[in-house]
Design a protein around this motif. Sequence first.
Motif, PDB file in Angstrom:
ATOM      1  N   LYS A   1     -24.356   0.807  17.767  1.00 57.47           N
ATOM      2  CA  LYS A   1     -24.620   2.065  16.815  1.00 57.47           C
ATOM      3  C   LYS A   1     -23.949   3.194  17.128  1.00 57.47           C
ATOM      4  CE  LYS A   1     -29.680   0.254  17.600  1.00 57.47           C
ATOM      5  NZ  LYS A   1     -30.842   0.668  18.384  1.00 57.47           N
ATOM      6  N   SER A   2     -22.689   2.988  17.441  1.00 60.51           N
ATOM      7  CA  SER A   2     -21.803   4.051  17.677  1.00 60.51           C
ATOM      8  C   SER A   2     -21.426   4.369  16.164  1.00 60.51           C
ATOM      9  CB  SER A   2     -20.370   3.833  18.531  1.00 60.51           C
ATOM     10  OG  SER A   2     -21.063   3.571  19.723  1.00 60.51           O
ATOM     11  N   TRP A   3     -21.125   6.128  16.202  1.00 60.27           N
ATOM     12  CA  TRP A   3     -20.582   6.532  14.917  1.00 60.27           C
ATOM     13  C   TRP A   3     -19.176   6.223  15.005  1.00 60.27           C
ATOM     14  CZ3 TRP A   3     -22.805  11.631  12.510  1.00 60.27           C
ATOM     15  CH2 TRP A   3     -24.061  11.477  12.606  1.00 60.27           C
ATOM     16  N   VAL A   4     -18.385   5.732  13.746  1.00 59.14           N
ATOM     17  CA  VAL A   4     -17.247   5.912  13.570  1.00 59.14           C
ATOM     18  C   VAL A   4     -16.704   7.205  12.875  1.00 59.14           C
ATOM     19  CG1 VAL A   4     -15.433   4.689  12.212  1.00 59.14           C
ATOM     20  CG2 VAL A   4     -17.470   3.381  12.842  1.00 59.14           C
ATOM     21  N   HIS A   5     -16.481   7.872  14.002  1.00 60.59           N
ATOM     22  CA  HIS A   5     -16.335   9.377  13.736  1.00 60.59           C
ATOM     23  C   HIS A   5     -15.102   9.665  13.026  1.00 60.59           C
ATOM     24  CE1 HIS A   5     -17.256  13.752  14.639  1.00 60.59           C
ATOM     25  NE2 HIS A   5     -15.724  13.738  15.089  1.00 60.59           N
ATOM     26  N   GLN A   6     -14.098   8.998  13.193  1.00 60.02           N
ATOM     27  CA  GLN A   6     -12.808   9.065  12.296  1.00 60.02           C
ATOM     28  C   GLN A   6     -12.143   7.837  12.068  1.00 60.02           C
ATOM     29  OE1 GLN A   6     -10.008  11.912  14.134  1.00 60.02           O
ATOM     30  NE2 GLN A   6     -11.160  13.834  13.454  1.00 60.02           N
ATOM     31  N   LEU A   7     -11.456   7.971  10.884  1.00 64.44           N
ATOM     32  CA  LEU A   7     -10.593   6.473  10.740  1.00 64.44           C
ATOM     33  C   LEU A   7      -9.290   7.142  10.147  1.00 64.44           C
ATOM     34  CD1 LEU A   7     -12.963   4.264   8.887  1.00 64.44           C
ATOM     35  CD2 LEU A   7     -11.816   3.659  10.726  1.00 64.44           C
ATOM     36  N   LYS A   8      -8.202   6.865  10.748  1.00 65.45           N
ATOM     37  CA  LYS A   8      -6.910   7.443  10.483  1.00 65.45           C
ATOM     38  C   LYS A   8      -5.780   6.198  10.307  1.00 65.45           C
ATOM     39  CE  LYS A   8      -7.763  11.703  10.999  1.00 65.45           C
ATOM     40  NZ  LYS A   8      -7.112  12.759  11.574  1.00 65.45           N
ATOM     41  N   PRO A   9      -5.534   6.147   8.801  1.00 66.68           N
ATOM     42  CA  PRO A   9      -4.595   5.133   8.692  1.00 66.68           C
ATOM     43  C   PRO A   9      -3.245   5.590   9.183  1.00 66.68           C
ATOM     44  CG  PRO A   9      -6.058   5.648   6.668  1.00 66.68           C
ATOM     45  CD  PRO A   9      -6.368   6.626   7.845  1.00 66.68           C
ATOM     46  N   SER A  10      -2.423   4.628   9.554  1.00 65.74           N
ATOM     47  CA  SER A  10      -1.041   4.899   9.755  1.00 65.74           C
ATOM     48  C   SER A  10      -0.285   5.612   8.822  1.00 65.74           C
ATOM     49  CB  SER A  10      -0.410   3.718  10.448  1.00 65.74           C
ATOM     50  OG  SER A  10       1.032   3.775  10.685  1.00 65.74           O
ATOM     51  N   PRO A  11       0.724   6.471   9.014  1.00 66.67           N
ATOM     52  CA  PRO A  11       1.673   6.837   8.088  1.00 66.67           C
ATOM     53  C   PRO A  11       2.858   5.737   7.865  1.00 66.67           C
ATOM     54  CG  PRO A  11       1.952   8.212  10.073  1.00 66.67           C
ATOM     55  CD  PRO A  11       0.727   7.429  10.120  1.00 66.67           C
ATOM     56  N   PHE A  12       2.808   5.008   8.604  1.00 67.53           N
ATOM     57  CA  PHE A  12       4.112   4.083   8.653  1.00 67.53           C
ATOM     58  C   PHE A  12       3.768   2.714   8.191  1.00 67.53           C
ATOM     59  CE2 PHE A  12       4.514   7.204  11.975  1.00 67.53           C
ATOM     60  CZ  PHE A  12       5.728   7.874  11.673  1.00 67.53           C
ATOM     61  N   ASN A  13       2.602   1.993   8.595  1.00 70.86           N
ATOM     62  CA  ASN A  13       2.146   0.759   8.316  1.00 70.86           C
ATOM     63  C   ASN A  13       1.018   0.737   7.786  1.00 70.86           C
ATOM     64  OD1 ASN A  13       1.530  -1.953   8.592  1.00 70.86           O
ATOM     65  ND2 ASN A  13       1.179  -1.982  10.657  1.00 70.86           N
TER      66      ASN A  13
ATOM     67  N   PRO B   1      -1.814   6.536   3.479  1.00 75.73           N
ATOM     68  CA  PRO B   1      -0.689   7.283   2.699  1.00 75.73           C
ATOM     69  C   PRO B   1       0.572   6.374   2.284  1.00 75.73           C
ATOM     70  CG  PRO B   1      -0.391   7.730   5.263  1.00 75.73           C
ATOM     71  CD  PRO B   1      -1.873   6.813   4.572  1.00 75.73           C
ATOM     72  N   VAL B   2       0.565   5.037   2.827  1.00 81.57           N
ATOM     73  CA  VAL B   2       1.671   4.075   2.673  1.00 81.57           C
ATOM     74  C   VAL B   2       1.383   3.407   1.401  1.00 81.57           C
ATOM     75  CG1 VAL B   2       2.933   2.387   3.752  1.00 81.57           C
ATOM     76  CG2 VAL B   2       1.806   4.006   5.214  1.00 81.57           C
ATOM     77  N   GLU B   3       0.134   2.912   1.205  1.00 83.31           N
ATOM     78  CA  GLU B   3      -0.060   1.986  -0.140  1.00 83.31           C
ATOM     79  C   GLU B   3      -1.222   2.581  -0.720  1.00 83.31           C
ATOM     80  OE1 GLU B   3      -1.067  -2.677  -0.812  1.00 83.31           O
ATOM     81  OE2 GLU B   3       0.572  -2.107   0.518  1.00 83.31           O
TER      82      GLU B   3
ATOM     83  N   GLN C   1      -9.042  13.636   0.522  1.00 84.10           N
ATOM     84  CA  GLN C   1      -8.136  13.925  -0.469  1.00 84.10           C
ATOM     85  C   GLN C   1      -7.027  12.745  -0.447  1.00 84.10           C
ATOM     86  OE1 GLN C   1      -7.300  17.174  -2.191  1.00 84.10           O
ATOM     87  NE2 GLN C   1      -6.285  15.666  -3.622  1.00 84.10           N
ATOM     88  N   SER C   2      -6.582  12.360  -1.751  1.00 80.67           N
ATOM     89  CA  SER C   2      -5.819  11.169  -2.125  1.00 80.67           C
ATOM     90  C   SER C   2      -4.287  11.854  -1.721  1.00 80.67           C
ATOM     91  CB  SER C   2      -5.858  10.566  -3.428  1.00 80.67           C
ATOM     92  OG  SER C   2      -4.744   9.897  -3.702  1.00 80.67           O
ATOM     93  N   PRO C   3      -3.491  11.031  -0.866  1.00 79.16           N
ATOM     94  CA  PRO C   3      -2.389  11.373  -0.597  1.00 79.16           C
ATOM     95  C   PRO C   3      -1.261  11.111  -1.856  1.00 79.16           C
ATOM     96  CG  PRO C   3      -2.570   9.619   0.529  1.00 79.16           C
ATOM     97  CD  PRO C   3      -3.902   9.803  -0.065  1.00 79.16           C
ATOM     98  N   HIS C   4      -1.610  10.296  -2.883  1.00 79.99           N
ATOM     99  CA  HIS C   4      -0.948   9.604  -3.965  1.00 79.99           C
ATOM    100  C   HIS C   4      -1.147  10.628  -5.132  1.00 79.99           C
ATOM    101  CE1 HIS C   4      -0.149   6.327  -1.241  1.00 79.99           C
ATOM    102  NE2 HIS C   4      -1.635   6.504  -1.028  1.00 79.99           N
ATOM    103  N   ASP C   5      -2.369  11.237  -5.335  1.00 74.38           N
ATOM    104  CA  ASP C   5      -2.664  11.872  -6.570  1.00 74.38           C
ATOM    105  C   ASP C   5      -3.390  13.164  -6.142  1.00 74.38           C
ATOM    106  OD1 ASP C   5      -3.514  12.559  -9.369  1.00 74.38           O
ATOM    107  OD2 ASP C   5      -5.160  11.225  -9.518  1.00 74.38           O
ATOM    108  N   ALA C   6      -2.841  14.254  -6.497  1.00 73.81           N
ATOM    109  CA  ALA C   6      -3.503  15.471  -6.167  1.00 73.81           C
ATOM    110  C   ALA C   6      -5.026  15.680  -6.848  1.00 73.81           C
ATOM    111  CB  ALA C   6      -2.608  16.870  -6.737  1.00 73.81           C
ATOM    112  N   SER C   7      -5.153  14.960  -7.796  1.00 77.16           N
ATOM    113  CA  SER C   7      -6.429  15.064  -8.659  1.00 77.16           C
ATOM    114  C   SER C   7      -7.544  14.318  -8.163  1.00 77.16           C
ATOM    115  CB  SER C   7      -6.438  15.110 -10.151  1.00 77.16           C
ATOM    116  OG  SER C   7      -5.430  15.918 -10.649  1.00 77.16           O
ATOM    117  N   THR C   8      -7.137  13.490  -7.009  1.00 78.42           N
ATOM    118  CA  THR C   8      -8.209  12.342  -6.686  1.00 78.42           C
ATOM    119  C   THR C   8      -8.763  12.566  -5.372  1.00 78.42           C
ATOM    120  OG1 THR C   8      -7.126  10.582  -8.005  1.00 78.42           O
ATOM    121  CG2 THR C   8      -8.624   9.853  -6.187  1.00 78.42           C
ATOM    122  N   ILE C   9     -10.131  12.671  -5.183  1.00 73.93           N
ATOM    123  CA  ILE C   9     -10.820  12.884  -4.029  1.00 73.93           C
ATOM    124  C   ILE C   9     -11.836  12.049  -3.895  1.00 73.93           C
ATOM    125  CG2 ILE C   9     -10.201  15.248  -4.075  1.00 73.93           C
ATOM    126  CD1 ILE C   9     -13.261  15.924  -5.312  1.00 73.93           C
ATOM    127  N   TYR C  10     -12.204  11.827  -2.781  1.00 70.95           N
ATOM    128  CA  TYR C  10     -13.389  10.770  -2.329  1.00 70.95           C
ATOM    129  C   TYR C  10     -14.457  11.603  -1.612  1.00 70.95           C
ATOM    130  CZ  TYR C  10      -9.465   7.273  -3.402  1.00 70.95           C
ATOM    131  OH  TYR C  10      -8.762   6.690  -4.157  1.00 70.95           O
TER     132      TYR C  10
END
Length: 715
Positions: free
Chosen positions: A258-270, A220-222, A152-161
């Motif tokens: 071949k490892s799964w990239v299970h999560q990607l968590k962008p920083s809320p600061f940078n 969520p920063v940019e 879910q986009s943190p910038h626009d409530a109507s935008t999802i990926y």
Amino acid sequence: GVHPDHHAFWVSATDPSFIIEGNDGGMSITRDKGQTWRFVENLPVAQFYHINVDNEFPYNVMGGMQDNGSWVGPGYVLRSGGIRNSYWQEVAFGDGFDVSPDPDNSRYGYAMSQGGSISTFDKETGNSSSIKPRHPDPDVFLRYNWDAAFAQSPHDASTIYYGSQYLHKSTNKGMSWEVISPDLTTNDPEKQKQMVSGGLTYDATQAENHTTIVSIGVSPVEEGILWVGTDDGNIQLSRDGGVSWTEVGSRVNDVAEKSWVHQLKPSPFNAAEVVAVYDDHRQNNWEPYVYRSRDWGRSWQRLVDENDVYGFALSYIQDPTEENLEFIGTEFGLYVSIDDGASWTKWTQGYPTASTMDLAIQEREADLVIGTFGRSAWVLDDIRPLRTLASEGASVLDEAVRVFPTPTAYQASNIQAEGTRFKADAIYAGQNRGAGARITYAVNPDAYSLESTEENDTDEEKAEAPDEVKIEILENGEVIRTFDGPAKKGLNRTGWSMDRKGVRGPSRTAPRKNAPEPRGAAVLPGTYLVRVTYGDTSSETPITIESDPRYEVDLLALKERQAMYAEYEKMIVAAEKMMSRVREAKEIVSTVNASLGDRDDETSKELKKHGKTITDSLSTFQDLYFGEQGKQGIYRDPNTIGSKVGGARGAIFSSKRPPNTPEQWAMSHARLALENMLADVNGFLSGDWTEYVSEVTASDAFRIDALDGVEIENE
């Protein structure tokens, strides 16, 4: 019926009619060879893939379970009886994965199931619409993972990926989609043979789709910064909203191929920072891989290895308020860092060693919400203390006492549980949040000190550290409430009932030594100060009290009730003094009789006789106020003075509306009854009691004093 996906089966060796069956939905039991089954409701064994929260009051927890649907339920309830299963609502079926609320209105949201299925839901009506993306080219097969990626986009409530091998974007809540990337996987055809039999059957569920997108991170920063991870090891970055892409996962060193990239968590600061969680357990590799980049993926630093945590890593989250506070979930538990990932500690207080699949933070209430695979959902209430440790360092725990920032406390109404009040043991009820305002503080008995009055005291003579702290609530510098709290080494948590100091009521017996301070009226909404004292060290923090946000509260009415309660307390003070006089007089008579002992002279006999008459009169007063003693069973006499006075208190606290005739009449009746009794007791003290005092004094057997009468304060 019974869930159709069966995994475990047990038949009693002594009674073949007794069978226990385990499935994707839990456990069922039959005692008649399967003719009828009973679902076991009190085993919290849900298998969550993902966990999320909304911002309702109280907030909801939501997530998808292994072949048991997508669910939404309360993180806590303003009800008695705990968090019942019936409070949880299934919003979609299938193998549940991400569940996300609509930021515009959490009545609505999105729920997924296997193979890329995704739909909107309406919690109130059950209305649902499939919004699964298609490709404009009919010849393109979209490879959705069993657990496809959603964001879910943190910038626009109507935008999802949404992720297949491509990244799909909708700017109207799934009504339409566009493909905003090329194939972001390795697109290795050797990994795309799921429709070819492996010797038994081919994949009918899309569980074996490979070279797919399994994680999406939206900064969520940019706005426009997108991170995408795949189940074949790619990490793709776009800094322009999907116009161009750069593969940066190949720059991660020492991660298994071949490892799964299970999560990607962008920083809320940078904006340039992201954390990647790799999972390679499918190749029987249980090593944890968690990496961080702070330069757009140009370089990566490993956050944990097998020396830091136990089990392969599954989840990560950084606190959105304090950047040094981070959490990692592994196959065997939860780990916390308060030093930006330099060191990690397993969290064991109240949390099991469990597969910790996903983590979310409810920002308004600072709760860490945890989804496990097999031990259901958990809430670590109020992580503000951890924020303080992360901000100031663990040396905070070296202080004798430190109180931490407090969450806002709500004077919320509470109702009874739905359904059965007395649930016994078969109905499951999750642990609910405690009532009142939460106060958390750290205590270090090793640093305890108490200023001595002797300059030459030795260490051996110093006071031993107590097992309680003193907690004071202040309003405009004045202490309005005092109570004790636990003082175990480390973190302690207690509650304040959001009330003022009260006055002690009448009793047949004297209050015990060190009796707790009586509770009074509820405080008004506002900001107060909490002071925690341990020895000669104190620590303070503000605390905010708010009204129930679910309905409008009449502040003027609350003030009127407080004024009425102040008048009630004047009656209680008078009643307590009156009954203390009665109790004191009985004790004096008993002492006089004890001093007379076995003396049988006429004077002593007359004093004892007179003393019995006085004692009988005093006991009558006690019965008049408290009710007669010695009755069989529970005995509550509504005609006692105590019942009438207590009824006034009940009327005052019965509502938050402006007080009217019920409260006014209750107060009037209580005052009249109390004033009549005061007149009788005062008459007794100035008459019969004075006569008795004179007789005792004249006998030279004992020296006693007269007792003053009591009046209700009118000022």
